[in-house]
Design an enzyme around this catalytic site. Structure first.
Site, short mmCIF file in Angstrom:
data_model
loop_
_atom_site.label_atom_id
_atom_site.label_comp_id
_atom_site.label_asym_id
_atom_site.label_seq_id
_atom_site.Cartn_x
_atom_site.Cartn_y
_atom_site.Cartn_z
CB CYS A 37 -0.99 -0.01 1.17
SG CYS A 37 -0.26 0.21 2.81
NE ARG A 80 -4.54 1.53 1.45
CZ ARG A 80 -4.31 2.10 0.29
NH1 ARG A 80 -5.17 1.94 -0.70
NH2 ARG A 80 -3.23 2.84 0.09
CG ASP A 139 -5.18 5.21 2.66
OD1 ASP A 139 -5.31 4.84 3.86
OD2 ASP A 139 -4.14 5.74 2.24
#
Length: 163
Positions: free
Chosen positions: A11, A17, A131
Site C-alpha cells: 500500500c 491496508r 485507504d
C-alpha cells in the site's frame, strides 16, 4: 522441502491496508495448514513510515477481530521485492503504478496484481482497497471485511501453488 511461495502486499505507507492484509492473510494461511509453505510480507511505496508500528486504528480493528497486529514494522517497497517474491499484491491503482515503475523487466511485472482481484465481491471497476487513513474507524472495519474475504479466496488460490 521446497522453497516457500512468497507473497508481498503493498500500500502507500505500510501502516494501514497492507499490514492489515498481511496479518489476516498470514492467519488464514496458518489455519489452512499453509503457514509454513507461504511466506507473507508487506511494504509501502512511500518510505516516510519506515520503522513505525501499524496505525493504532488499524491495530485496534485487528485486535478487536481476534488478530495479533503487534509484530508489524513498516518498511518501504524496493526493486528487491521482485526477486524475493512470487506474487506482489497492491491495494490501489496508484500503488500498482509505483510498483510497476520499479519492475526490472516486463516479465517481472507479471507478478503484480490488485489484491482485490481475488475478492469474490469485486468487479473489474472495483478492485481498490480504499485507504482508511483520513476517515473514521468505520473505514478500518470496512477494509477488514474486504481483507478477510479476499484473504479467504486468496488462500484457496494459493493452496495448489504452495510447495
Amino acid at each position: 522441502m521446497a522453497d516457500p511461495y512468497r507473497v508481498t502486499l503493498v500500500c502507500l505507507g505500510n501502516i494501514c491496508r497492507s499490514p492489515m492484509a498481511h496479518v489476516v492473510l498470514e492467519e488464514k494461511l496458518t489455519e489452512a495448514g499453509l503457514g509454513d509453505r507461504v511466506v507473507v510480507t508487506s511494504s509501502g511505496t512511500g518510505g516516510w513510515h519506515t520503522g513505525d508500528p501499524m496505525d493504532s486504528r488499524a491495530a485496534a480493528t485487528l485486535s478487536e477481530a481476534g488478530y495479533d497486529p503487534s509484530h508489524h514494522v513498516a518498511r518501504k517497497f524496493t526493486i528487491d521485492e521482485y526477486a524475493e517474491n512470487d506474487l506482489i499484491l497492491v491495494m490501489d491503482h496508484s500503488n500498482e503504478a509505483d510498483v510497476l515503475e520499479l519492475a526490472p523487466t516486463v516479465e517481472e511485472q507479471q507478478k503484480v496484481r490488485m489484491f482485490r482481484s481475488f475478492d469474490p465481491e469485486s468487479s473489474p471497476e472495483d478492485r481498490e482497497v480504499p485507504d482508511p487513513w483520513f476517515g473514521d474507524e468505520g473505514g478500518f472495519t470496512r477494509v477488514l471485511a474486504m481483507v478477510e474475504r479476499t484473504s479467504d479466496a486468496l488462500t484457496e488460490h494459493l493452496r495448489p501453488t504452495a510447495p
